[in-house]
Design a protein around this motif. Sequence first.
Motif, PDB file in Angstrom:
ATOM      1  N   TYR A  55       0.592  -1.182  -0.130  1.00 23.69           N
ATOM      2  CA  TYR A  55      -0.054  -0.147  -0.024  1.00 23.69           C
ATOM      3  C   TYR A  55       0.824   1.160  -0.017  1.00 23.69           C
ATOM      4  N   GLN A  82       1.001   5.468   0.604  1.00 20.53           N
ATOM      5  CA  GLN A  82       0.345   6.719   1.196  1.00 20.53           C
ATOM      6  C   GLN A  82       1.194   7.742   1.112  1.00 20.53           C
ATOM      7  N   PRO A 104      -3.909   5.155   2.899  1.00 23.78           N
ATOM      8  CA  PRO A 104      -3.278   4.291   2.039  1.00 23.78           C
ATOM      9  C   PRO A 104      -4.186   3.827   1.082  1.00 23.78           C
ATOM     10  N   LEU A 127      -4.062   0.744  -2.401  1.00 20.48           N
ATOM     11  CA  LEU A 127      -3.272  -0.703  -2.942  1.00 20.48           C
ATOM     12  C   LEU A 127      -2.565  -0.015  -3.880  1.00 20.48           C
ATOM     13  N   PHE A 171       3.901   0.694   2.554  1.00 20.12           N
ATOM     14  CA  PHE A 171       3.718  -0.349   3.524  1.00 20.12           C
ATOM     15  C   PHE A 171       3.642  -1.613   2.773  1.00 20.12           C
TER      16      PHE A 171
END
Lengths: 113, 113
Positions: free
Chosen positions: B36, B38, B44, B46, B89
């Motif tokens: 993810y 952000q 966030p 995908l 992430f």
Amino acid sequence: EAAVTQSPRNKVAVTGGKVTLSCNQTNNHNNMYWYRQDTGHGLRLIHYSYGAGSTEKGDIPDGYKASRPSQENFSLILELATPSQTSVYFCASGDAGDYAEQFFGPGTRLTVL
Amino acid sequence: QQQVRQSPQSLTVWEGETTILNCSYEDSTFDYFPWYRQFPGKSPALLIAISLVSNKKEDGRFTIFFNKREKKLSLHITDSQPGDSATYFCAASVDSGYNKLTFGKGTVLLVSP
């Protein structure tokens, strides 16, 4: 287009007070999630739900309750807020089934004084 | 116990370079690994994902390489652009309808022009 909304967007609460964070999704997704994001910790799952009437504990549920009264709505409840719960809270929704994408709301910034 | 680890914590690259972000995990039952992204002040979203059946997943300038034996993944961003500046992430989940994600702490990427 996926739509997840959260309210309020910002909240200041006092220690010991009750706080309710609300989330609404128009995606008709079965699954909904509450995360908190803190610097240095990434995103951590608090509670999740797989349908109306269900709530499940995530990885850090202590001090939090959740409620899923309908397919569209998922609330996070802090019965006795503490300064350690100061954070940014994200709600997300996703389809049931394997490997489904999660769609995040805009977040709620909570400050507990 | 942190189950998904990311490195480096932060990274600065020049425009046009290839960025490599690393992720490792401990739980052998994890079988799906989404990344993810952000942007600052945003939620966030995908970016790209890979499952246990694949060793590599490409989507434009973004490629995931997966070493299952060592439980390591890497996200490569070729021709990095200033617009790629964000927090990335790595997450992991187990095959289930609930799609509970365990997130790493993230890597903050800055691409300088």
